[in-house]
Design a protein around this motif. Sequence first.
Motif, short mmCIF file in Angstrom:
data_model
loop_
_atom_site.label_atom_id
_atom_site.label_comp_id
_atom_site.label_asym_id
_atom_site.label_seq_id
_atom_site.Cartn_x
_atom_site.Cartn_y
_atom_site.Cartn_z
N VAL A 98 0.84 -1.20 0.00
CA VAL A 98 0.00 0.00 0.00
C VAL A 98 0.87 1.25 0.00
CG1 VAL A 98 -1.64 1.33 1.39
CG2 VAL A 98 -1.99 -1.11 1.06
N ASP A 99 1.95 1.23 0.80
CA ASP A 99 2.85 2.38 0.83
C ASP A 99 3.49 2.61 -0.55
OD1 ASP A 99 4.45 4.36 2.56
OD2 ASP A 99 6.02 3.25 1.52
N ARG A 100 3.87 1.54 -1.21
CA ARG A 100 4.47 1.67 -2.55
C ARG A 100 3.43 2.18 -3.56
NH1 ARG A 100 8.91 -0.32 -5.23
NH2 ARG A 100 8.63 -0.70 -7.46
N ALA A 101 2.20 1.67 -3.45
CA ALA A 101 1.15 2.10 -4.39
C ALA A 101 0.79 3.57 -4.21
CB ALA A 101 -0.09 1.22 -4.21
N LEU A 102 0.94 4.09 -2.97
CA LEU A 102 0.57 5.48 -2.70
C LEU A 102 1.73 6.45 -2.87
CD1 LEU A 102 -1.75 5.07 0.43
CD2 LEU A 102 -2.41 5.47 -1.93
N LYS A 103 2.89 5.97 -3.29
CA LYS A 103 4.02 6.86 -3.50
C LYS A 103 3.70 7.98 -4.49
CE LYS A 103 7.39 5.39 -0.85
NZ LYS A 103 7.98 6.27 0.19
N PRO A 104 3.04 7.68 -5.64
CA PRO A 104 2.71 8.78 -6.56
C PRO A 104 1.82 9.84 -5.93
CG PRO A 104 2.49 6.66 -7.67
CD PRO A 104 2.70 6.38 -6.22
N VAL A 105 0.87 9.41 -5.08
CA VAL A 105 0.00 10.38 -4.40
C VAL A 105 0.82 11.24 -3.44
CG1 VAL A 105 -2.02 10.63 -2.93
CG2 VAL A 105 -1.94 8.79 -4.60
N GLN A 106 1.78 10.61 -2.75
CA GLN A 106 2.63 11.37 -1.84
C GLN A 106 3.49 12.37 -2.61
OE1 GLN A 106 4.79 8.29 0.16
NE2 GLN A 106 3.06 7.65 1.43
N ARG A 107 4.03 11.94 -3.76
CA ARG A 107 4.82 12.87 -4.56
C ARG A 107 3.97 14.03 -5.06
NH1 ARG A 107 6.86 8.10 -7.01
NH2 ARG A 107 5.61 8.55 -8.87
N LEU A 108 2.75 13.72 -5.48
CA LEU A 108 1.85 14.78 -5.95
C LEU A 108 1.52 15.74 -4.82
CD1 LEU A 108 0.20 15.72 -8.43
CD2 LEU A 108 -1.71 14.35 -7.54
#
Length: 438
Positions: free
Chosen positions: A162-172
């Motif tokens: 889940v943390d890896r999948a949400l990396k793009p959201v965190q970068r955004l």
Amino acid sequence: MKSLRARLSAFLLAAALLAAGVTGLLTYRNTLRENEQLFDYQLRQTALSLRDQGAAAGLPPAPGPGEEAPSVVAQIWTMNGTTLYLSHPDSGLPDRAVLGFSNVDAGNRRWRVYSMAARGRIVQVAQPLELRRDLAAAAALRSLRPLLIFAPLMALLIWLLVDRALKPVQRLALEVKRRDAASLEPLPEQDLPSEVEPVAHAINSLLGRLKLAFDSQRAFVADAAHELRSPLTALTLQLQLLSRAGDAAGREAAAAQLRQGVERASRLIEQLLAAARTAPGEAPAVLAPLDLAETARAALADAWPQAEARRIELALEAPAPVAIHADAESLRILMRNLLDNAIRYTPPGGQVAVNVARRGEEALLTVDDSGPGIPAAERERAFQRFYRGQAQAADSTGSGLGLAIVANIAARHGAPVALADAPLGGLRVEVRFPLPAQ
């Protein structure tokens, strides 16, 4: 729980644990059933191995203190009831048997019994049900051990995924957090999951609209500052002339010029405020049903003193009510600017005609004047703020904002504006309002 990571991890872990629990339950029950079948098979095999057992020399003693309780009890007797072999006399099992498998209560215990007749003998083998179930349960629990070990590993794996999948959201989110009011460049949309792309696209669309609005506001402020400089300078000069006037006639003339200067400055400030309120990006207009013809009559009544002072003939043709959805205050400003422009640029003794009518699915408002008009080549630029053509530049009282305000208000109502030649010889302004759905 506001964290998307925590929420997804919790939901996925709950789903995985539920699936593991159902799988474990089914595995446990299947293992119990298979062990029961295995124990029955062992009883039958034990009975088959004892069918050739000879007569016992004597009954075996009961188990002493500390000895393990029997797991299997065997009995053999002849068809006439003579006991040939009894492994545990104190078991309390009856000396009668039902051929095949059965459950028997004896000696304060419940037994699983298998009996068979072979070669003139009855062979009976029994096993405590409690012992069988304990052994089966232990085997079933051992089969669940991998699931119990896998549960924490599965929770850690879900958290990491889940943390890896949400990396793009965190970068955004980090990219948006770093921005300030002056950083309105589009956000990068590459390498984003398809679920996040619409969010980034919507943010970029908003940033584009904000940039357009800010650029428009900066240009408006710069133009307004430039336009205000001239009337304020003129007011300063007129005040100096008034203070230097040596007689009553000079003071009266200077005061008249000062009043005209104040009126022009007031008119410009009023137009600037109206342009700011109706600029693109401001709050949308609140539309309500109203009669376009009645609004036109009220606007002509307000403009009558100005037209009378310039000997301008006003005419209105509105034979029937025309209902539209519009913001009453904005529509009043639109009509006031159209009439003000028409009266201002029409020579004294000229004409201004207003017409309100239905045309198909539209309500048509036209304002005609007998002034100099606007050349066709300049009509597109006429809607720009502070733009003045040759005829408008000759009039020092104009601000160049009237048609820009009209265009902004019409756009907020979804009403296109067009300029054309008027039958009276001057300019025609057409505004086409959509009629409300029936």
